[in-house]
Design an enzyme around this catalytic site. Structure first.
Site, PDB file in Angstrom:
ATOM      1  N   HIS A 153     -10.640  -5.589   6.921  1.00 56.73           N
ATOM      2  CA  HIS A 153      -9.361  -5.001   7.350  1.00 56.73           C
ATOM      3  C   HIS A 153      -9.191  -3.758   6.476  1.00 56.73           C
ATOM      4  O   HIS A 153      -8.635  -3.826   5.377  1.00 56.73           O
ATOM      5  CB  HIS A 153      -8.214  -6.000   7.125  1.00 56.73           C
ATOM      6  CG  HIS A 153      -6.851  -5.389   7.323  1.00 56.73           C
ATOM      7  ND1 HIS A 153      -6.442  -4.823   8.494  1.00 56.73           N
ATOM      8  CD2 HIS A 153      -5.805  -5.257   6.468  1.00 56.73           C
ATOM      9  CE1 HIS A 153      -5.212  -4.371   8.369  1.00 56.73           C
ATOM     10  NE2 HIS A 153      -4.805  -4.624   7.139  1.00 56.73           N
ATOM     11  N   GLN A 183       0.849  -1.198   0.000  1.00 56.99           N
ATOM     12  CA  GLN A 183       0.000   0.000   0.000  1.00 56.99           C
ATOM     13  C   GLN A 183       0.886   1.251   0.000  1.00 56.99           C
ATOM     14  O   GLN A 183       1.792   1.360   0.819  1.00 56.99           O
ATOM     15  CB  GLN A 183      -0.827  -0.042   1.281  1.00 56.99           C
ATOM     16  CG  GLN A 183      -1.948   0.940   1.390  1.00 56.99           C
ATOM     17  CD  GLN A 183      -2.669   0.778   2.734  1.00 56.99           C
ATOM     18  OE1 GLN A 183      -2.306  -0.046   3.559  1.00 56.99           O
ATOM     19  NE2 GLN A 183      -3.686   1.568   2.939  1.00 56.99           N
ATOM     20  N   ASP A 195      -5.411  -5.185  13.688  1.00 59.36           N
ATOM     21  CA  ASP A 195      -6.232  -4.048  14.114  1.00 59.36           C
ATOM     22  C   ASP A 195      -6.698  -4.247  15.568  1.00 59.36           C
ATOM     23  O   ASP A 195      -6.703  -3.309  16.365  1.00 59.36           O
ATOM     24  CB  ASP A 195      -7.463  -3.916  13.204  1.00 59.36           C
ATOM     25  CG  ASP A 195      -7.118  -4.173  11.760  1.00 59.36           C
ATOM     26  OD1 ASP A 195      -7.196  -3.249  10.951  1.00 59.36           O
ATOM     27  OD2 ASP A 195      -6.719  -5.317  11.428  1.00 59.36           O
ATOM     28  N   ARG A 197      -6.370   0.233   0.719  1.00 59.10           N
ATOM     29  CA  ARG A 197      -6.016  -1.169   0.513  1.00 59.10           C
ATOM     30  C   ARG A 197      -6.774  -1.728  -0.692  1.00 59.10           C
ATOM     31  O   ARG A 197      -6.294  -2.592  -1.405  1.00 59.10           O
ATOM     32  CB  ARG A 197      -6.338  -1.980   1.767  1.00 59.10           C
ATOM     33  CG  ARG A 197      -5.471  -1.601   2.953  1.00 59.10           C
ATOM     34  CD  ARG A 197      -5.758  -2.494   4.130  1.00 59.10           C
ATOM     35  NE  ARG A 197      -4.966  -2.112   5.294  1.00 59.10           N
ATOM     36  CZ  ARG A 197      -5.420  -1.344   6.282  1.00 59.10           C
ATOM     37  NH1 ARG A 197      -6.635  -0.868   6.253  1.00 59.10           N
ATOM     38  NH2 ARG A 197      -4.643  -1.064   7.312  1.00 59.10           N
ATOM     39  N   ARG A 231      -3.855  -3.556  17.841  1.00 57.48           N
ATOM     40  CA  ARG A 231      -3.651  -2.099  17.986  1.00 57.48           C
ATOM     41  C   ARG A 231      -4.695  -1.509  18.930  1.00 57.48           C
ATOM     42  O   ARG A 231      -4.396  -0.642  19.756  1.00 57.48           O
ATOM     43  CB  ARG A 231      -3.781  -1.417  16.619  1.00 57.48           C
ATOM     44  CG  ARG A 231      -2.594  -1.664  15.718  1.00 57.48           C
ATOM     45  CD  ARG A 231      -2.838  -1.082  14.320  1.00 57.48           C
ATOM     46  NE  ARG A 231      -1.638  -1.179  13.511  1.00 57.48           N
ATOM     47  CZ  ARG A 231      -1.617  -1.318  12.192  1.00 57.48           C
ATOM     48  NH1 ARG A 231      -2.753  -1.387  11.518  1.00 57.48           N
ATOM     49  NH2 ARG A 231      -0.478  -1.389  11.533  1.00 57.48           N
TER      50      ARG A 231
HETATM   51  P1  NAD Z   1       7.064  -5.293  -0.086  1.00 56.35           P
HETATM   52  O1  NAD Z   1       6.909  -4.579  -1.390  1.00 56.35           O
HETATM   53  O2  NAD Z   1       8.150  -4.903   0.840  1.00 56.35           O
HETATM   54  O3  NAD Z   1       7.190  -6.867  -0.358  1.00 56.35           O
HETATM   55  C1  NAD Z   1       6.430  -7.559  -1.287  1.00 56.35           C
HETATM   56  C2  NAD Z   1       7.270  -8.710  -1.785  1.00 56.35           C
HETATM   57  O4  NAD Z   1       6.473  -9.497  -2.675  1.00 56.35           O
HETATM   58  C3  NAD Z   1       8.517  -8.257  -2.560  1.00 56.35           C
HETATM   59  O5  NAD Z   1       9.686  -8.855  -2.005  1.00 56.35           O
HETATM   60  C4  NAD Z   1       8.238  -8.744  -3.974  1.00 56.35           C
HETATM   61  O6  NAD Z   1       9.429  -9.117  -4.684  1.00 56.35           O
HETATM   62  C5  NAD Z   1       7.339  -9.930  -3.702  1.00 56.35           C
HETATM   63  N1  NAD Z   1       6.535 -10.341  -4.872  1.00 56.35           N
HETATM   64  C6  NAD Z   1       5.853  -9.546  -5.717  1.00 56.35           C
HETATM   65  N2  NAD Z   1       5.272 -10.304  -6.669  1.00 56.35           N
HETATM   66  C7  NAD Z   1       5.590 -11.588  -6.401  1.00 56.35           C
HETATM   67  C8  NAD Z   1       5.302 -12.828  -7.004  1.00 56.35           C
HETATM   68  N3  NAD Z   1       4.542 -12.893  -8.119  1.00 56.35           N
HETATM   69  N4  NAD Z   1       5.803 -13.956  -6.481  1.00 56.35           N
HETATM   70  C9  NAD Z   1       6.589 -13.901  -5.371  1.00 56.35           C
HETATM   71  N5  NAD Z   1       6.906 -12.761  -4.753  1.00 56.35           N
HETATM   72  C10 NAD Z   1       6.416 -11.621  -5.254  1.00 56.35           C
HETATM   73  O7  NAD Z   1       5.627  -5.173   0.630  1.00 56.35           O
HETATM   74  P2  NAD Z   1       5.338  -5.374   2.185  1.00 56.35           P
HETATM   75  O8  NAD Z   1       5.456  -4.085   2.888  1.00 56.35           O
HETATM   76  O9  NAD Z   1       6.109  -6.560   2.650  1.00 56.35           O
HETATM   77  O10 NAD Z   1       3.777  -5.740   2.130  1.00 56.35           O
HETATM   78  C11 NAD Z   1       3.365  -6.989   1.614  1.00 56.35           C
HETATM   79  C12 NAD Z   1       1.844  -7.088   1.638  1.00 56.35           C
HETATM   80  O11 NAD Z   1       1.388  -7.131   2.982  1.00 56.35           O
HETATM   81  C13 NAD Z   1       1.141  -5.867   0.997  1.00 56.35           C
HETATM   82  O12 NAD Z   1       0.037  -6.315   0.248  1.00 56.35           O
HETATM   83  C14 NAD Z   1       0.698  -5.054   2.202  1.00 56.35           C
HETATM   84  O13 NAD Z   1      -0.387  -4.196   1.924  1.00 56.35           O
HETATM   85  C15 NAD Z   1       0.336  -6.178   3.145  1.00 56.35           C
HETATM   86  N6  NAD Z   1       0.201  -5.834   4.574  1.00 56.35           N
HETATM   87  C16 NAD Z   1      -0.806  -6.445   5.255  1.00 56.35           C
HETATM   88  C17 NAD Z   1      -1.038  -6.159   6.591  1.00 56.35           C
HETATM   89  C18 NAD Z   1      -2.195  -6.835   7.296  1.00 56.35           C
HETATM   90  O14 NAD Z   1      -2.576  -6.492   8.426  1.00 56.35           O
HETATM   91  N7  NAD Z   1      -2.802  -7.828   6.674  1.00 56.35           N
HETATM   92  C19 NAD Z   1      -0.187  -5.259   7.260  1.00 56.35           C
HETATM   93  C20 NAD Z   1       0.873  -4.677   6.550  1.00 56.35           C
HETATM   94  C21 NAD Z   1       1.052  -4.969   5.194  1.00 56.35           C
END
Ligand code: NAD
Length: 312
Positions: free
Chosen positions: A175, A82, A148, A88, A151
């Site tokens: 979420h 994001q 959430d 999201r 938090r």
């Molecule tokens: P990031 O960009 O640091 O990491 C994403 C990773 O995915 C990268 O290393 C990238 O190379 C890899 N990737 C992309 N396409 C791929 C594919 N086809 N196959 C394998 N790997 C692939 O992002 P982040 O900060 O680690 O966030 C990851 C996800 O988690 C996001 O969607 C973010 O919104 C989500 N997130 C969720 C929560 C929650 O509460 N659920 C909280 C924080 C972040």
């Protein structure tokens, strides 16, 4: 199936935080990591294994999809993150395409364990994983409102000076922007929060209500200040994987499939769920007040509209 074998797909900020937290806490005996950025995987494996002379033994390695075959849990944090100003839900189309391909490869390996999804929008991507995999809904879980709720507990605990683990509180629904607090069942040591407020005349009621807004907006605030959120979700994932691997039957507000609970059907939403070795064992149906029920319906409708638009 190998006991305590975890495959992590996506080792960005969230994935690597999960890898680190679960290694420090001794969750899982085997961790295979997959990412399209192979250098990143190799670097993470080298860096993480530098810690294991201080932790419980763990086999950490660069994996490929065939390694999913006998894993107990596949954790997915891959996808676009994001960005500032982006909701999201803006991420849907980008991540659906990535998921279709990834889930197909995991299923083709012969994997028969539990899918745990963190990538956003998590409720939609968990629904998509269930659809793309053909797995029973109980074996596909999203992190939902687990972070959430954590938090929210932290904010309430800070305000009234109590251990967050002693606050019983849930945020439910999407979420995201339509999530809502279940004030009617928030309690400390069994004492409903309303009674707590009545007993403590010095407690600022407005500040208490603000605890939810602070929890809801935390991701936006953190992203504004440091670019991404990852420690909280890394620990939430670790707790959920531990609940699965150790068959804890612990309750977390995961994104779970509803088939009639809360009067809703064919949708994944954050609801209190018993988590054990078979995944989502049971969705707990808390009696909601009329306002909470309205909020739940609104949250469900928001997600249904997106699911319909994306032709899932
Ligand atoms: P990031 O960009 O640091 O990491 C994403 C990773 O995915 C990268 O290393 C990238 O190379 C890899 N990737 C992309 N396409 C791929 C594919 N086809 N196959 C394998 N790997 C692939 O992002 P982040 O900060 O680690 O966030 C990851 C996800 O988690 C996001 O969607 C973010 O919104 C989500 N997130 C969720 C929560 C929650 O509460 N659920 C909280 C924080 C972040």
């Amino acid at each position: 199936m190998k006991d305590s074998k975890i495959i992590l797909i996506g080792t960005g900020a969230v994935g690597s935080s999960f890898a680190y937290a679960s290694t420090l806490l001794g969750v899982g005996r085997e961790l295979g990591i997959i990412d399209i950025n192979e250098d990143k995987v190799e670097g993470e494996v080298m860096d993480l294994t530098d810690a294991i002379s201080f932790t419980k033994p763990k086999n950490i390695y660069k994996a490929d999809y065939s390694d999913c075959k006998d894993a107990e849990v596949v954790v997915i944090t891959a996808g676009a993150a994001q960005k500032e100003g982006e909701t999201r839900l803006d991420l849907v189309d980008k991540n659906l395409a990535i998921f279709k391909e990834m889930i197909g490869k995991v299923v083709d390996s012969g994997f028969d364990g539990i899918f745990l999804i963190a990538s956003n929008p998590v409720d939609i991507l968990t629904y998509a994983t269930w659809k793309y995999s053909g797995f029973p809904a109980s074996k596909v879980i999203g992190t939902g409102t687990t972070l959430d709720s954590s938090r929210f507990k932290k904010e309430i605990a800070g305000l009234i000076g109590i251990d967050p683990r002693s606050v019983e509180a849930f945020i439910m629904g999407e979420h995201g922007d339509t999530e809502f607090p279940v004030w009617s069942h928030t309690n400390i040591g069994g004492l409903p929060i309303y009674e707590w407020v009545r007993n403590q005349s010095e407690l600022d009621e407005k500040a208490l209500l603000d605890t939810f807004e602070k929890s809801k907006n935390a991701a936006y605030e953190i992203i504004k200040k440091k670019g991404a959120t990852f420690y909280g979700i890394g620990m939430a994932l670790t707790a959920l994987v531990r609940a699965i691997i150790d068959d804890e039957n612990s309750v977390y507000s995961t994104s779970s499939y509803l088939k009639g609970e809360y009067g809703l059907d064919d949708i994944y939403l954050g609801v209190p769920t018993i988590i054990g070795k078979d995944g989502a064992k049971w969705v707990i149906e808390i009696p909601l007040t009329d306002i909470e029920k309205e909020n739940m319906d609104k949250s469900a409708q928001t997600l249904k509209d997106i699911i319909d638009e994306s032709h899932l």
